[in-house]
Design a protein around this motif. Structure first.
Motif, PDB file in Angstrom:
ATOM      1  N   ASP A 121       6.750 -12.070  25.744  1.00 26.03           N
ATOM      2  CA  ASP A 121       7.246 -11.346  24.572  1.00 26.03           C
ATOM      3  C   ASP A 121       7.664 -12.310  23.478  1.00 26.03           C
ATOM      4  OD1 ASP A 121       6.899  -8.946  25.895  1.00 26.03           O
ATOM      5  OD2 ASP A 121       8.954  -8.909  26.644  1.00 26.03           O
ATOM      6  N   LEU A 122       7.497 -11.874  22.237  1.00 25.56           N
ATOM      7  CA  LEU A 122       7.944 -12.673  21.102  1.00 25.56           C
ATOM      8  C   LEU A 122       9.417 -12.385  20.832  1.00 25.56           C
ATOM      9  CD1 LEU A 122       4.967 -12.198  18.630  1.00 25.56           C
ATOM     10  CD2 LEU A 122       5.445 -14.175  20.061  1.00 25.56           C
ATOM     11  N   TYR A 123      10.143 -13.403  20.467  1.00 20.06           N
ATOM     12  CA  TYR A 123      11.552 -13.247  20.139  1.00 20.06           C
ATOM     13  C   TYR A 123      11.936 -14.348  19.165  1.00 20.06           C
ATOM     14  CZ  TYR A 123      12.215 -17.066  23.418  1.00 20.06           C
ATOM     15  OH  TYR A 123      12.143 -18.274  24.048  1.00 20.06           O
ATOM     16  N   VAL A 124      13.108 -14.190  18.558  1.00 19.72           N
ATOM     17  CA  VAL A 124      13.644 -15.231  17.693  1.00 19.72           C
ATOM     18  C   VAL A 124      14.878 -15.822  18.361  1.00 19.72           C
ATOM     19  CG1 VAL A 124      12.761 -14.382  15.496  1.00 19.72           C
ATOM     20  CG2 VAL A 124      14.930 -13.535  16.322  1.00 19.72           C
ATOM     21  N   CYS A 132       0.797  -1.229   0.000  1.00 19.07           N
ATOM     22  CA  CYS A 132       0.000   0.000   0.000  1.00 19.07           C
ATOM     23  C   CYS A 132       0.828   1.276   0.000  1.00 19.07           C
ATOM     24  CB  CYS A 132      -0.916   0.013   1.228  1.00 19.07           C
ATOM     25  SG  CYS A 132      -2.020  -1.403   1.327  1.00 19.07           S
ATOM     26  N   ALA A 133       2.121   1.159   0.293  1.00 18.20           N
ATOM     27  CA  ALA A 133       3.030   2.311   0.358  1.00 18.20           C
ATOM     28  C   ALA A 133       2.568   3.342   1.379  1.00 18.20           C
ATOM     29  CB  ALA A 133       3.220   2.946  -1.017  1.00 18.20           C
ATOM     30  N   VAL A 134       1.995   2.886   2.507  1.00 19.00           N
ATOM     31  CA  VAL A 134       1.628   3.777   3.602  1.00 19.00           C
ATOM     32  C   VAL A 134       2.452   3.391   4.826  1.00 19.00           C
ATOM     33  CG1 VAL A 134      -0.720   4.160   2.756  1.00 19.00           C
ATOM     34  CG2 VAL A 134      -0.299   2.341   4.396  1.00 19.00           C
ATOM     35  N   GLN A 135       2.543   4.315   5.765  1.00 19.87           N
ATOM     36  CA  GLN A 135       3.282   4.078   7.000  1.00 19.87           C
ATOM     37  C   GLN A 135       2.605   2.993   7.828  1.00 19.87           C
ATOM     38  OE1 GLN A 135       6.121   5.747   7.787  1.00 19.87           O
ATOM     39  NE2 GLN A 135       6.361   4.619   9.680  1.00 19.87           N
ATOM     40  N   MET A 136       3.388   1.970   8.204  1.00 21.96           N
ATOM     41  CA  MET A 136       2.869   0.920   9.071  1.00 21.96           C
ATOM     42  C   MET A 136       2.927   1.422  10.510  1.00 21.96           C
ATOM     43  SD  MET A 136       4.450  -2.483   7.289  1.00 21.96           S
ATOM     44  CE  MET A 136       3.274  -3.657   7.945  1.00 21.96           C
ATOM     45  N   GLU A 137       1.974   0.954  11.340  1.00 23.59           N
ATOM     46  CA  GLU A 137       1.873   1.399  12.716  1.00 23.59           C
ATOM     47  C   GLU A 137       2.365   0.310  13.663  1.00 23.59           C
ATOM     48  OE1 GLU A 137      -2.266   2.283  13.125  1.00 23.59           O
ATOM     49  OE2 GLU A 137      -2.168   3.954  11.711  1.00 23.59           O
ATOM     50  N   PRO A 138       3.065   0.697  14.733  1.00 25.68           N
ATOM     51  CA  PRO A 138       3.477  -0.303  15.724  1.00 25.68           C
ATOM     52  C   PRO A 138       2.244  -1.000  16.303  1.00 25.68           C
ATOM     53  CG  PRO A 138       4.540   1.806  16.151  1.00 25.68           C
ATOM     54  CD  PRO A 138       3.500   2.042  15.097  1.00 25.68           C
ATOM     55  N   THR A 139       2.337  -2.278  16.544  1.00 27.30           N
ATOM     56  CA  THR A 139       1.246  -3.047  17.119  1.00 27.30           C
ATOM     57  C   THR A 139       1.825  -4.102  18.041  1.00 27.30           C
ATOM     58  OG1 THR A 139      -0.840  -4.178  16.615  1.00 27.30           O
ATOM     59  CG2 THR A 139       1.070  -4.765  15.266  1.00 27.30           C
ATOM     60  N   THR A 140       0.961  -4.840  18.686  1.00 25.91           N
ATOM     61  CA  THR A 140       1.393  -5.909  19.581  1.00 25.91           C
ATOM     62  C   THR A 140       0.859  -7.229  19.061  1.00 25.91           C
ATOM     63  OG1 THR A 140       1.354  -4.412  21.465  1.00 25.91           O
ATOM     64  CG2 THR A 140       1.326  -6.762  21.955  1.00 25.91           C
ATOM     65  N   VAL A 141       1.733  -8.216  18.979  1.00 22.72           N
ATOM     66  CA  VAL A 141       1.339  -9.569  18.593  1.00 22.72           C
ATOM     67  C   VAL A 141       1.566 -10.448  19.812  1.00 22.72           C
ATOM     68  CG1 VAL A 141       1.840 -11.519  17.066  1.00 22.72           C
ATOM     69  CG2 VAL A 141       1.997  -9.182  16.192  1.00 22.72           C
ATOM     70  N   THR A 142       0.537 -11.183  20.199  1.00 22.94           N
ATOM     71  CA  THR A 142       0.677 -12.054  21.362  1.00 22.94           C
ATOM     72  C   THR A 142       0.190 -13.452  21.030  1.00 22.94           C
ATOM     73  OG1 THR A 142      -1.508 -11.467  22.198  1.00 22.94           O
ATOM     74  CG2 THR A 142       0.339 -10.173  23.001  1.00 22.94           C
ATOM     75  N   ALA A 143       0.666 -14.391  21.799  1.00 20.87           N
ATOM     76  CA  ALA A 143       0.201 -15.770  21.719  1.00 20.87           C
ATOM     77  C   ALA A 143      -0.231 -16.135  23.132  1.00 20.87           C
ATOM     78  CB  ALA A 143       1.307 -16.698  21.229  1.00 20.87           C
ATOM     79  N   GLU A 144      -1.376 -16.730  23.261  1.00 20.81           N
ATOM     80  CA  GLU A 144      -1.916 -17.028  24.581  1.00 20.81           C
ATOM     81  C   GLU A 144      -0.922 -17.837  25.411  1.00 20.81           C
ATOM     82  OE1 GLU A 144      -5.823 -19.170  26.421  1.00 20.81           O
ATOM     83  OE2 GLU A 144      -5.986 -18.117  24.530  1.00 20.81           O
ATOM     84  N   GLY A 145      -0.668 -17.359  26.624  1.00 19.93           N
ATOM     85  CA  GLY A 145       0.239 -18.057  27.523  1.00 19.93           C
ATOM     86  C   GLY A 145       1.709 -17.806  27.246  1.00 19.93           C
TER      87      GLY A 145
END
Length: 67
Positions: free
Chosen positions: A25-28, A9-22
């Motif tokens: 924080d997400l990490y690699v 879309c060529a628009v600014q992406m907004e910070p958000t939160t992604v969670t998984a139940e239980g």
């Protein structure tokens, strides 16, 4: 790390939160023997930041790599 454009879309992406139940924080997992992440000095766990396109809903995760 907040200047991310949606590739569709060529628009600014907004910070958000992604969670998984239980799950906290997400990490690699970045422990690599002699791999590119090891050469970059990335530790065993690297935090992820999530960004959401307000137009199409695409969500992308970015690793917080040292500069």
């Amino acid at each position: 790390m907040s200047d991310h454009q949606c590739p569709d879309c060529a628009v600014q992406m907004e910070p958000t939160t992604v969670t998984a139940e239980g799950v906290g924080d997400l990490y690699v997992e970045t422990e690599r023997d002699g791999g590119i992440l090891d050469r970059l000095g990335v530790g065993h766990h690297t935090a992820l930041a999530a960004f959401l396109c307000p137009e199409c809903g695409m969500t992308r995760l970015y690793a917080d790599l040292p500069e």
